[in-house]
Motif scaffolding. Structure first.
Motif, PDB file in Angstrom:
ATOM      1  N   SER A  42      33.256  36.473  40.062  1.00  0.00           N
ATOM      2  CA  SER A  42      32.750  36.610  41.431  1.00  0.00           C
ATOM      3  C   SER A  42      31.535  35.712  41.655  1.00  0.00           C
ATOM      4  O   SER A  42      31.388  35.109  42.722  1.00  0.00           O
ATOM      5  CB  SER A  42      32.380  38.070  41.713  1.00  0.00           C
ATOM      6  OG  SER A  42      33.516  38.900  41.675  1.00  0.00           O
ATOM      7  N   GLY A  52      34.621  48.485  39.544  1.00  0.00           N
ATOM      8  CA  GLY A  52      35.270  49.767  39.804  1.00  0.00           C
ATOM      9  C   GLY A  52      36.690  49.777  39.279  1.00  0.00           C
ATOM     10  O   GLY A  52      37.136  50.749  38.653  1.00  0.00           O
ATOM     11  N   TRP A  53      37.410  48.675  39.526  1.00  0.00           N
ATOM     12  CA  TRP A  53      38.787  48.578  39.035  1.00  0.00           C
ATOM     13  C   TRP A  53      38.813  48.531  37.503  1.00  0.00           C
ATOM     14  O   TRP A  53      39.566  49.266  36.862  1.00  0.00           O
ATOM     15  CB  TRP A  53      39.469  47.322  39.588  1.00  0.00           C
ATOM     16  CG  TRP A  53      40.762  47.020  38.898  1.00  0.00           C
ATOM     17  CD1 TRP A  53      40.967  46.175  37.853  1.00  0.00           C
ATOM     18  CD2 TRP A  53      42.034  47.610  39.180  1.00  0.00           C
ATOM     19  NE1 TRP A  53      42.274  46.179  37.475  1.00  0.00           N
ATOM     20  CE2 TRP A  53      42.959  47.054  38.272  1.00  0.00           C
ATOM     21  CE3 TRP A  53      42.487  48.538  40.107  1.00  0.00           C
ATOM     22  CZ2 TRP A  53      44.307  47.394  38.264  1.00  0.00           C
ATOM     23  CZ3 TRP A  53      43.827  48.888  40.107  1.00  0.00           C
ATOM     24  CH2 TRP A  53      44.718  48.318  39.193  1.00  0.00           C
ATOM     25  N   CYS A  99      29.633  43.009  46.877  1.00  0.00           N
ATOM     26  CA  CYS A  99      30.712  43.947  47.202  1.00  0.00           C
ATOM     27  C   CYS A  99      31.939  43.647  46.344  1.00  0.00           C
ATOM     28  O   CYS A  99      32.587  44.550  45.808  1.00  0.00           O
ATOM     29  CB  CYS A  99      31.054  43.854  48.681  1.00  0.00           C
ATOM     30  SG  CYS A  99      32.424  44.916  49.195  1.00  0.00           S
ATOM     31  N   ASN A 100      32.229  42.353  46.174  1.00  0.00           N
ATOM     32  CA  ASN A 100      33.365  41.936  45.362  1.00  0.00           C
ATOM     33  C   ASN A 100      33.162  42.328  43.901  1.00  0.00           C
ATOM     34  O   ASN A 100      34.093  42.784  43.228  1.00  0.00           O
ATOM     35  CB  ASN A 100      33.538  40.414  45.493  1.00  0.00           C
ATOM     36  CG  ASN A 100      34.861  39.925  44.949  1.00  0.00           C
ATOM     37  OD1 ASN A 100      34.961  39.632  43.767  1.00  0.00           O
ATOM     38  ND2 ASN A 100      35.866  39.827  45.805  1.00  0.00           N
ATOM     39  N   GLN A 156      28.697  39.890  50.404  1.00  0.00           N
ATOM     40  CA  GLN A 156      30.136  39.832  50.120  1.00  0.00           C
ATOM     41  C   GLN A 156      30.389  39.694  48.621  1.00  0.00           C
ATOM     42  O   GLN A 156      31.314  40.309  48.075  1.00  0.00           O
ATOM     43  CB  GLN A 156      30.760  38.648  50.866  1.00  0.00           C
ATOM     44  CG  GLN A 156      30.682  38.768  52.374  1.00  0.00           C
ATOM     45  CD  GLN A 156      32.049  38.977  52.998  1.00  0.00           C
ATOM     46  OE1 GLN A 156      32.986  39.375  52.331  1.00  0.00           O
ATOM     47  NE2 GLN A 156      32.146  38.724  54.282  1.00  0.00           N
ATOM     48  N   ASN A 198      40.995  38.935  42.855  1.00  0.00           N
ATOM     49  CA  ASN A 198      40.092  39.548  43.833  1.00  0.00           C
ATOM     50  C   ASN A 198      38.852  38.688  44.029  1.00  0.00           C
ATOM     51  O   ASN A 198      38.373  38.505  45.149  1.00  0.00           O
ATOM     52  CB  ASN A 198      39.696  40.953  43.379  1.00  0.00           C
ATOM     53  CG  ASN A 198      38.897  41.698  44.441  1.00  0.00           C
ATOM     54  OD1 ASN A 198      39.304  41.762  45.598  1.00  0.00           O
ATOM     55  ND2 ASN A 198      37.757  42.240  44.062  1.00  0.00           N
ATOM     56  N   ARG A 251      39.146  35.751  46.427  1.00  0.00           N
ATOM     57  CA  ARG A 251      39.104  36.001  47.869  1.00  0.00           C
ATOM     58  C   ARG A 251      37.798  35.496  48.482  1.00  0.00           C
ATOM     59  O   ARG A 251      37.738  35.219  49.687  1.00  0.00           O
ATOM     60  CB  ARG A 251      39.254  37.499  48.150  1.00  0.00           C
ATOM     61  CG  ARG A 251      40.627  38.064  47.828  1.00  0.00           C
ATOM     62  CD  ARG A 251      40.809  39.484  48.358  1.00  0.00           C
ATOM     63  NE  ARG A 251      39.754  40.387  47.946  1.00  0.00           N
ATOM     64  CZ  ARG A 251      38.825  40.899  48.772  1.00  0.00           C
ATOM     65  NH1 ARG A 251      38.826  40.571  50.051  1.00  0.00           N
ATOM     66  NH2 ARG A 251      37.911  41.736  48.314  1.00  0.00           N
ATOM     67  N   ARG A 283      31.333  44.814  42.783  1.00  0.00           N
ATOM     68  CA  ARG A 283      31.477  46.265  42.669  1.00  0.00           C
ATOM     69  C   ARG A 283      32.956  46.674  42.681  1.00  0.00           C
ATOM     70  O   ARG A 283      33.367  47.588  41.959  1.00  0.00           O
ATOM     71  CB  ARG A 283      30.706  46.964  43.787  1.00  0.00           C
ATOM     72  CG  ARG A 283      29.186  46.969  43.554  1.00  0.00           C
ATOM     73  CD  ARG A 283      28.475  47.846  44.552  1.00  0.00           C
ATOM     74  NE  ARG A 283      28.424  47.251  45.877  1.00  0.00           N
ATOM     75  CZ  ARG A 283      27.440  46.464  46.303  1.00  0.00           C
ATOM     76  NH1 ARG A 283      26.412  46.194  45.508  1.00  0.00           N
ATOM     77  NH2 ARG A 283      27.455  45.958  47.525  1.00  0.00           N
ATOM     78  N   GLN A 284      33.763  45.992  43.507  1.00  0.00           N
ATOM     79  CA  GLN A 284      35.202  46.271  43.509  1.00  0.00           C
ATOM     80  C   GLN A 284      35.806  45.968  42.142  1.00  0.00           C
ATOM     81  O   GLN A 284      36.594  46.759  41.601  1.00  0.00           O
ATOM     82  CB  GLN A 284      35.895  45.418  44.585  1.00  0.00           C
ATOM     83  CG  GLN A 284      35.558  45.816  46.010  1.00  0.00           C
ATOM     84  CD  GLN A 284      36.058  44.783  47.014  1.00  0.00           C
ATOM     85  OE1 GLN A 284      36.553  43.720  46.642  1.00  0.00           O
ATOM     86  NE2 GLN A 284      35.924  45.090  48.294  1.00  0.00           N
ATOM     87  N   ASN A 285      35.433  44.804  41.579  1.00  0.00           N
ATOM     88  CA  ASN A 285      35.974  44.407  40.279  1.00  0.00           C
ATOM     89  C   ASN A 285      35.578  45.384  39.173  1.00  0.00           C
ATOM     90  O   ASN A 285      36.398  45.778  38.343  1.00  0.00           O
ATOM     91  CB  ASN A 285      35.498  42.998  39.916  1.00  0.00           C
ATOM     92  CG  ASN A 285      36.254  41.922  40.678  1.00  0.00           C
ATOM     93  OD1 ASN A 285      37.260  42.201  41.314  1.00  0.00           O
ATOM     94  ND2 ASN A 285      35.763  40.699  40.620  1.00  0.00           N
TER      95      ASN A 285
END
Length: 825
Positions: free
Chosen positions: A469, A757-758, A750-751, A747, A801, A804, A753-755
């Motif tokens: 990211s 989390g997954w 946020c990306n 952004q 991800n 993106r 944190r998504q990564n």
């Protein structure tokens, strides 16, 4: 930090994210290393050290993660004796990242071995050039050869994956086909026989593990021997256990308990195929994360047209030196940073500054290497070449930002460092638990569960979550004209509660401009400006320069010019007596100001400077000069307000001017009439009042404030001192870049944190499933092959991800093109 230098090294043999901690530990145990940060996504280590490079290479070699090295051949001009050789050799050997250097007088060349990623051919050529010996890369080795290593690795991985799939497919069909289609099972037994089927599976699986799959054993087993297991060790243990159990069942079935004679060749084969496929997809996706850097590198043309002895010759960029005269034709890229000598054109600087509108260029203007010339021809003189160009500095900043480690990554690294040993321990406990508590047949079930735990664990996804990211986010930010010089700024900026801004040069253009003309007593505006500019052109005062700059080019002659200190100017223009200056000058000469005084006072209250013009003893006009607000500033501040940011202005200007500007822009908090030291106090007070603070400035006097703020943001058109002190650099002078930087920070985080989390959620949920906790409740017992597929997809998901972020649009874009006069102003 004295005599410390920082290099970037490409680390080999890192199989997973847990390797990051081991490499960093190995580096930090070297006495001369002051700091070390390793990025798993880029396989790059950023090392700050004071001692010899050999200490670092030996430490990495001992840890089992050697640094990649390259060797290049340089052609060197101008060597005449052995002292030249020793001088160049010593300089090359002392260059950052160089392992060895040999200079040969007879061949007029040098062979240089260096740590890949720490330097490059251009930088090494400049080392020799600084001594007065022009150097260049030998024609036999192209830049493309150096940059195609990743593509070659992907090609090899593709071939290995296809070959592995070809070998695994028959194994999968022979074993799993019978489970899915009973008729096929009976056909295999009737035609081949069970023993022959197992022998075919053994042969194909053996070829697969010895061929494409041997990479896991070559890397995983040594890591186990060093008591520092990595992801390869998990695969080696899992597939090795399945393979050895199957070999025993095939050739020595009597050694196994009755009812446990099963083969799992297909599990070992399919696991290798799926993990190779996952790594291939991951490698292809990771290759895209560096697209911004490759795009920037590709901006510089290969050759330049140089004036030489009355003619023009095409010369490689590496041979361009400061002072060379270059010709740039319409539509061509500017080869290096240069000063315009002749010609007029518009230059597209969007790939450097992020600004979409071409900028007008004429004599004495500067052009930046890599930008695109418009329809005009330019003749320029090279001012900065090689690693000194703006483009090279931008690339270096982006590389440093992409290799940075955010505070959030520290926790991830500590977890992944212990993750693989923990997974091995969990797999061992799983096997023991199944052997003790599992239903019959316990041994095969224990094997399946243990192998599944080993295979499904994915520290790669955790290790890739943050750096991928960062790579994509900082690369995209650079394309928008925002450079994150320091990695932690990317995380901190999205936490900012207040943005403090300098006034002059940040909110405003930083130089006075003619704001308005109000003629009176029958005089026309054009006439007034023409006469005023003619007189003011004789003065070097900034206000006079602003009036002269706004005038038409054909000015009348002036005579008897006299400067009246603190008041203004007087002189004769076309036979008329002209006075221009303050109200005191007019009062001293008995000029009646009643017609324009009220308007002048109102403009002064807004922070402008009013002047008066008298012609032959009669008031002709009032002129106001002000430091205009930069285009886009009101929109940028409004956008920051929408983001929930409190705005503050910290300036050394007088309070009345500052208040007037703040009222126009909607700034929430003002601190005026402060010296540079006072700015530090103001920043501390704002931080105490609101929280995390970002400061935006452009001047030398802003450097302390930029350093003291939680996040320092420098206007790229400002001074080098300010830029070097800042955490974030806006390549253009447009404050809309602050909003873009804030948006990119939010952004990207946020990306991340998504990564994370997954990646963490995946392991927390699926490791217990693989261990079989659902089996007693009627749930599934995950097969090793499915575990391998899930593990591969986890890493691919994280990288995809992150990609993106390449599609993030600028929060604000400048749409208004400048007029030719604005462009040349």
């Amino acid at each position: 930090m004295t005599n410390a230098r920082t290099v970037q090294l490409i680390i080999t043999k890192m199989g997973c994210a847990s390797c990051v901690g081991r490499v960093e530990t190995a580096l930090r145990t070297v006495p001369c290393v002051e700091d070390a940060s390793v990025n798993f996504a880029t396989e790059i280590a950023q090392v700050t050290f004071t001692g010899p490079t050999s200490d670092i290479t030996q430490a990495l070699e001992s840890a089992g993660y050697p640094a990649a090295t390259r060797q290049i051949e340089l052609e060197i001009d101008g060597m005449s004796c052995a002292s030249c050789v020793s001088k160049i050799e010593r300089a090359l050997e002392s260059a950052p990242g160089v392992v060895a250097a040999q200079v040969n007088l007879a061949t007029e060349g040098a062979t240089v071995s260096y740590l890949d990623g720490s330097t490059d051919a251009e930088a090494l050529s400049q080392v020799s050039a600084r001594l007065g010996y022009r150097a260049r890369l030998k024609a036999t080795q192209s830049d493309e050869e150096q940059t195609d290593a990743k593509a070659e690795d992907i090609l090899k991985l593709t071939r290995a994956t296809i070959f592995a799939a070809v070998l695994a497919l028959p194994v999968f069909i022979l074993e799993m086909g019978g489970h899915m289609i009973p008729a096929f099972h009976h056909w295999v037994h009737a035609t081949l026989g069970e023993q022959t089927s197992q022998l075919i599976q053994f042969a194909l699986t053996s070829a697969l593990l010895v061929g494409p799959g041997r990479v896991f054993y070559l890397k995983g087993i040594p890591s186990l021997m060093r008591a520092a297991p990595d992801m390869n060790a998990l695969v080696a243990l899992g597939t090795g256990a399945a393979y050895l159990y199957s070999v025993t069942a095939t050739f020595v079935p009597q050694a196994l308990p009755q009812g446990t004679v099963n083969v799992y060749f297909e599990a070992a084969a399919v696991i290798v195929v799926l993990i190779l496929l996952g790594r291939l997809l991951e490698a292809r996706a990771k290759g895209k994360t560096g697209a911004a850097i490759r795009k920037l590198v590709g901006l510089q043309p290969k050759t330049a047209r140089v004036e030489q002895n009355g003619t023009t010759v095409d010369r490689p960029i590496a041979e361009i030196t400061v002072g060379d005269i270059l010709q740039i034709r319409p539509g061509e890229r500017v080869p290096v940073d240069a000063d315009v000598l002749d010609g007029n054109s518009y230059v597209d600087e969007s790939m450097i500054t992020g600004e979409p509108v071409p900028v007008g260029k004429s004599a004495k203007d500067q052009v930046i290497g890599g930008t695109v010339n418009g329809t005009g021809a330019l003749r320029v003189q090279a001012s900065r070449v090689g690693t000194d160009t703006v483009l090279a500095q931008v690339i270096r900043m982006v590389e440093q930002a992409q290799g940075a480690k955010l505070p959030i990554q520290g926790l991830v690294d500590r977890i992944t460092y212990r993750f693989v040993p923990a997974v091995i321990a969990i797999a061992g406990l799983t096997v023991v638990a199944w052997l003790i508590f599992g239903p019959s047949p316990t041994l095969p079930l224990a094997l399946v569960a243990g192998v599944s735990v080993l295979i499904i664990a994915c520290p790669c996804a955790m290790g890739l979550a943050t750096p991928t990211s960062i790579m994509v986010g900082t690369g995209r930010a650079a394309e928008l004209g925002v450079l994150f010089r320091k990695g932690d700024a990317l995380q901190q900026l999205q936490q900012a509660k207040v943005v403090a801004l300098d006034k002059t040069g940040t909110l405003t253009l930083g130089r006075p401009e003619l704001d308005s003309i109000a003629p009176t007593n029958g005089f026309g505006q054009t006439e007034v400006l023409r006469l005023a500019a003619a007189l003011e052109a004789r003065s070097e005062h900034p206000i006079a320069t602003a009036i002269a700059r706004a005038s038409p080019s054909d000015l009348p002659d002036v005579s008897n010019v006299q400067s009246l200190t603190g008041l203004g100017l007087q002189g004769q223009v076309e036979g008329r007596n002209i006075l221009i200056g303050s109200h005191k000058l007019m009062e001293k000469n008995n000029i009646d100001l009643s017609d324009l005084q009220a308007e002048a006072d109102a403009r002064a209250a807004e922070g402008a400077t009013p002047l008066f013009l008298a012609i032959d003893g009669q008031l002709a006009a009032s002129l106001t000069v002000s430091d205009p607000i930069k285009p886009g500033t009101p929109e940028a501040l409004a956008r920051l307000h929408e983001m929930g940011i409190t705005l503050a202005m910290v300036t050394g200007d007088n309070a009345r001017t500052a208040q007037a500007l703040a009222d126009r822009l909607g700034i929430d908090h003002i601190t005026a009439e402060v010296l540079p030291d006072g700015k530090l106090d103001a920043i501390n007070r704002l931080r105490d009042l609101y929280g995390t603070l970002a400061f935006v400035g452009d001047g030398i006097n802003d450097a302390p404030a930029l350093a003291a703020a939680d996040i320092g943001i420098a206007i790229g058109t400002g001074t080098d001192v300010a830029i070097e002190t800042a955490d974030v650099v806006l390549m253009s002078g447009d404050l809309r870049g602050v909003a873009n930087a804030m948006e990119m920070s939010r952004q990207t985080m946020c990306n991340i944190r998504q990564n994370l989390g997954w990646a963490f959620g995946y392991n927390i949920l699926l490791i217990p499933v693989a261990a079989g906790v659902l089996y007693p409740f009627g749930g599934p017992l995950l097969s090793p092959a499915l575990a391998a597929g899930a593990m591969a997809l986890s890493s691919v998901f994280v990288v995809s991800n992150a990609l993106r972020l390449r599609r993030v649009r600028a929060s604000m874009v400048e749409n208004t093109p400048p007029t030719p006069k604005e462009a040349h102003a």
